[in-house]
Scaffold this motif. Structure first.
Motif, PDB file in Angstrom:
ATOM      1  N   ILE A 174     -19.226  17.038  26.807  1.00 45.83           N
ATOM      2  CA  ILE A 174     -19.783  15.232  26.477  1.00 45.83           C
ATOM      3  C   ILE A 174     -20.141  15.213  25.941  1.00 45.83           C
ATOM      4  CG2 ILE A 174     -19.295  13.052  27.595  1.00 45.83           C
ATOM      5  CD1 ILE A 174     -18.601  14.358  29.595  1.00 45.83           C
ATOM      6  N   ARG A 175     -21.053  15.739  25.744  1.00 44.99           N
ATOM      7  CA  ARG A 175     -22.336  15.304  24.316  1.00 44.99           C
ATOM      8  C   ARG A 175     -22.306  15.787  23.147  1.00 44.99           C
ATOM      9  NH1 ARG A 175     -26.589  17.225  26.629  1.00 44.99           N
ATOM     10  NH2 ARG A 175     -27.625  16.227  27.506  1.00 44.99           N
ATOM     11  N   GLN A 176     -21.652  16.967  23.417  1.00 43.98           N
ATOM     12  CA  GLN A 176     -21.515  17.845  21.730  1.00 43.98           C
ATOM     13  C   GLN A 176     -20.612  16.518  21.253  1.00 43.98           C
ATOM     14  OE1 GLN A 176     -23.022  19.839  20.275  1.00 43.98           O
ATOM     15  NE2 GLN A 176     -22.269  19.726  18.795  1.00 43.98           N
ATOM     16  N   ASN A 177     -19.506  16.463  22.221  1.00 46.36           N
ATOM     17  CA  ASN A 177     -17.937  15.659  21.145  1.00 46.36           C
ATOM     18  C   ASN A 177     -18.024  14.208  20.745  1.00 46.36           C
ATOM     19  OD1 ASN A 177     -15.908  17.581  22.560  1.00 46.36           O
ATOM     20  ND2 ASN A 177     -15.131  17.587  23.818  1.00 46.36           N
ATOM     21  N   GLU A 178     -18.989  13.567  21.534  1.00 42.53           N
ATOM     22  CA  GLU A 178     -19.356  12.551  21.392  1.00 42.53           C
ATOM     23  C   GLU A 178     -20.192  12.290  19.998  1.00 42.53           C
ATOM     24  OE1 GLU A 178     -18.155   9.434  22.312  1.00 42.53           O
ATOM     25  OE2 GLU A 178     -17.496  10.332  23.579  1.00 42.53           O
ATOM     26  N   ILE A 179     -21.086  13.163  19.766  1.00 42.95           N
ATOM     27  CA  ILE A 179     -22.251  13.628  18.486  1.00 42.95           C
ATOM     28  C   ILE A 179     -21.579  13.499  17.467  1.00 42.95           C
ATOM     29  CG2 ILE A 179     -23.751  15.056  17.363  1.00 42.95           C
ATOM     30  CD1 ILE A 179     -24.940  15.637  19.647  1.00 42.95           C
ATOM     31  N   ASN A 180     -19.968  14.504  17.757  1.00 42.43           N
ATOM     32  CA  ASN A 180     -19.115  14.906  16.530  1.00 42.43           C
ATOM     33  C   ASN A 180     -18.238  13.778  15.804  1.00 42.43           C
ATOM     34  OD1 ASN A 180     -20.199  17.454  16.319  1.00 42.43           O
ATOM     35  ND2 ASN A 180     -19.171  18.259  17.363  1.00 42.43           N
ATOM     36  N   GLN A 181     -17.897  12.539  17.030  1.00 42.41           N
ATOM     37  CA  GLN A 181     -17.389  11.953  17.105  1.00 42.41           C
ATOM     38  C   GLN A 181     -15.345  12.075  17.732  1.00 42.41           C
ATOM     39  OE1 GLN A 181     -18.030   7.803  16.212  1.00 42.41           O
ATOM     40  NE2 GLN A 181     -19.560   9.293  16.845  1.00 42.41           N
ATOM     41  N   ASN A 182     -15.584  13.234  18.170  1.00 43.11           N
ATOM     42  CA  ASN A 182     -14.494  13.553  18.878  1.00 43.11           C
ATOM     43  C   ASN A 182     -14.447  12.778  20.648  1.00 43.11           C
ATOM     44  OD1 ASN A 182     -14.082  15.000  16.813  1.00 43.11           O
ATOM     45  ND2 ASN A 182     -14.662  16.867  17.789  1.00 43.11           N
ATOM     46  N   HIS A 183     -13.691  12.400  19.896  1.00 36.27           N
ATOM     47  CA  HIS A 183     -13.607  11.470  21.670  1.00 36.27           C
ATOM     48  C   HIS A 183     -12.191  11.902  22.452  1.00 36.27           C
ATOM     49  CE1 HIS A 183     -16.379   8.306  20.867  1.00 36.27           C
ATOM     50  NE2 HIS A 183     -15.652   7.930  19.326  1.00 36.27           N
ATOM     51  N   GLY A 184     -12.167  11.263  23.656  1.00 27.91           N
ATOM     52  CA  GLY A 184     -11.136  11.793  24.625  1.00 27.91           C
ATOM     53  C   GLY A 184     -11.441  11.454  25.667  1.00 27.91           C
ATOM     54  N   VAL A 185     -10.340  11.916  26.634  1.00 29.39           N
ATOM     55  CA  VAL A 185     -10.208  11.108  28.152  1.00 29.39           C
ATOM     56  C   VAL A 185     -10.718  12.185  28.848  1.00 29.39           C
ATOM     57  CG1 VAL A 185      -8.777  10.765  29.464  1.00 29.39           C
ATOM     58  CG2 VAL A 185      -8.236   9.590  27.654  1.00 29.39           C
ATOM     59  N   TYR A 186     -11.542  12.132  29.855  1.00 30.87           N
ATOM     60  CA  TYR A 186     -11.868  12.856  31.183  1.00 30.87           C
ATOM     61  C   TYR A 186     -12.043  12.622  32.131  1.00 30.87           C
ATOM     62  CZ  TYR A 186     -15.047  14.696  26.664  1.00 30.87           C
ATOM     63  OH  TYR A 186     -15.836  14.559  25.367  1.00 30.87           O
ATOM     64  N   ALA A 187     -11.220  13.303  32.799  1.00 32.52           N
ATOM     65  CA  ALA A 187     -10.968  13.116  33.834  1.00 32.52           C
ATOM     66  C   ALA A 187     -11.756  14.092  34.542  1.00 32.52           C
ATOM     67  CB  ALA A 187      -9.535  13.779  34.526  1.00 32.52           C
ATOM     68  N   PHE A 188     -11.524  13.489  36.023  1.00 33.64           N
ATOM     69  CA  PHE A 188     -12.877  13.451  37.216  1.00 33.64           C
ATOM     70  C   PHE A 188     -12.039  13.283  38.843  1.00 33.64           C
ATOM     71  CE2 PHE A 188     -15.998  14.179  33.786  1.00 33.64           C
ATOM     72  CZ  PHE A 188     -17.820  14.316  34.929  1.00 33.64           C
ATOM     73  N   ILE A 189     -12.087  14.546  40.079  1.00 35.32           N
ATOM     74  CA  ILE A 189     -11.683  14.499  40.245  1.00 35.32           C
ATOM     75  C   ILE A 189     -12.847  13.449  41.605  1.00 35.32           C
ATOM     76  CG2 ILE A 189     -10.904  15.268  42.762  1.00 35.32           C
ATOM     77  CD1 ILE A 189      -8.545  15.215  41.114  1.00 35.32           C
TER      78      ILE A 189
END
Length: 299
Positions: A174-189
């Motif tokens: 998540i940290r790397q994605n946010e730094i690169n502005q690669n936003h996403g949908v993260y599914a947590f049970i």
């Protein structure tokens, strides 16, 4: 030994996944008979969980929920197998979204979504979401000990472009994605029972005080995500309807929400679903094995 088990089981899984749906659900009925009537798999746990959380049910009502929940458990297990070969068109027909625009609007805002999920109805088929959104979908999962089955599960769950992230890798990804502005949908049970030694929060769930996971909320706040609950509703056998439920009220800012409030709102949403149709919850989990206060009545 792991490989031998894998090569024995793999062809069986593939053959079951290729069955036409009428035969497929007949197979599920056979599994139900064996699991519930013959083996009695976790029947005591299921009965105790239902009685504990819904003491208002009569013995006849409790037994009805118990039997229906085992039928659904077998369906869910086989539907996970069906994911191995089901087509994109078929899955889109069987797993629908009522308010996809809720997620698409967040995409326009340039923020990631933290999707809180529960063991209710069929949470597995959320993997088709990636075919409707521009964001990348991520599913956080716990690694399986057998490396061959772990690879198989990852391959099945990523068939429609979802990326699986091992639990211990979640923060880094998540940290790397946010730094690169690669936003996403993260599914947590997020409705399992954590180890008491690792629990930093207890919440009321189904009238019982239990330890809860708060990692999803912590990550949501740390990276300023939009929290939502994945409400999956059973429509009919093999068909589900999904609604994205925002966990922030209109005008609320995530930074102003007290700690653990998002987790509590998630649990409230799960409880509403369970009380409305209890047969579609995963009662075999020992969710209430650690308890604080005695059960309290919820009006």
């Amino acid at each position: 030994m792991n490989f031998i088990i894998y090569i024995i089981v793999y062809p069986i899984i593939w053959l079951i996944s290729k069955m036409p749906f009428p035969l497929f659900y007949f197979m599920s009925d056979v599994f139900y008979f064996l699991l519930y009537r013959v083996v009695g798999y976790r029947k005591k746990t299921v009965r105790e969980n239902i009685r504990l959380t819904m003491p208002e049910l009569s013995e006849a009502e409790l037994k009805k929920v118990e039997k229906e929940s085992f039928r659904h458990l077998c369906d869910i297990f086989l539907e996970m197998v069906k994911t191995f070969t089901i087509s994109e068109a078929e899955l889109k027909k069987r797993f629908t979204f009522t308010n996809l625009d809720t997620v698409l609007e967040v995409e326009k805002q340039g923020k990631s979504v933290m999707l809180f999920c529960a063991h209710y109805a069929n949470w597995e088929w959320i993997i088709i979401l990636d075919k409707f959104i521009k964001f990348q979908g991520y599913a956080v999962y716990k690694k399986i000990n057998n490396p061959y089955f772990d690879a198989l599960i990852k391959r099945i769950r990523s068939r429609f472009d979802t990326v699986l992230v091992e639990m211990k890798e979640t923060i880094r990804v998540i940290r790397q994605n946010e730094i690169n502005q690669n936003h996403g949908v993260y599914a947590f049970i997020s409705d399992q029972s954590p180890m008491v030694s690792q629990a930093n929060c207890w919440q009321n769930f189904m009238g019982i005080e239990v330890p809860v996971y708060t990692g999803g909320e912590a990550l949501c706040k740390k990276f300023d995500m939009v929290p939502m609950y994945l409400n999956v509703e059973y429509v009919k056998r093999g068909h589900y309807k999904t609604t994205f439920v925002p966990l922030l009220k209109e005008g609320e800012q995530l930074k102003d929400i007290p700690n653990y409030e998002i987790t509590q709102r998630f649990l409230v949403e799960v409880e509403k679903q369970i009380r409305k149709a209890p047969a579609y919850y995963f009662w075999t989990h020992k969710r209430w094995k650690h308890r604080g206060n005695k059960p309290v009545n919820i009006k």
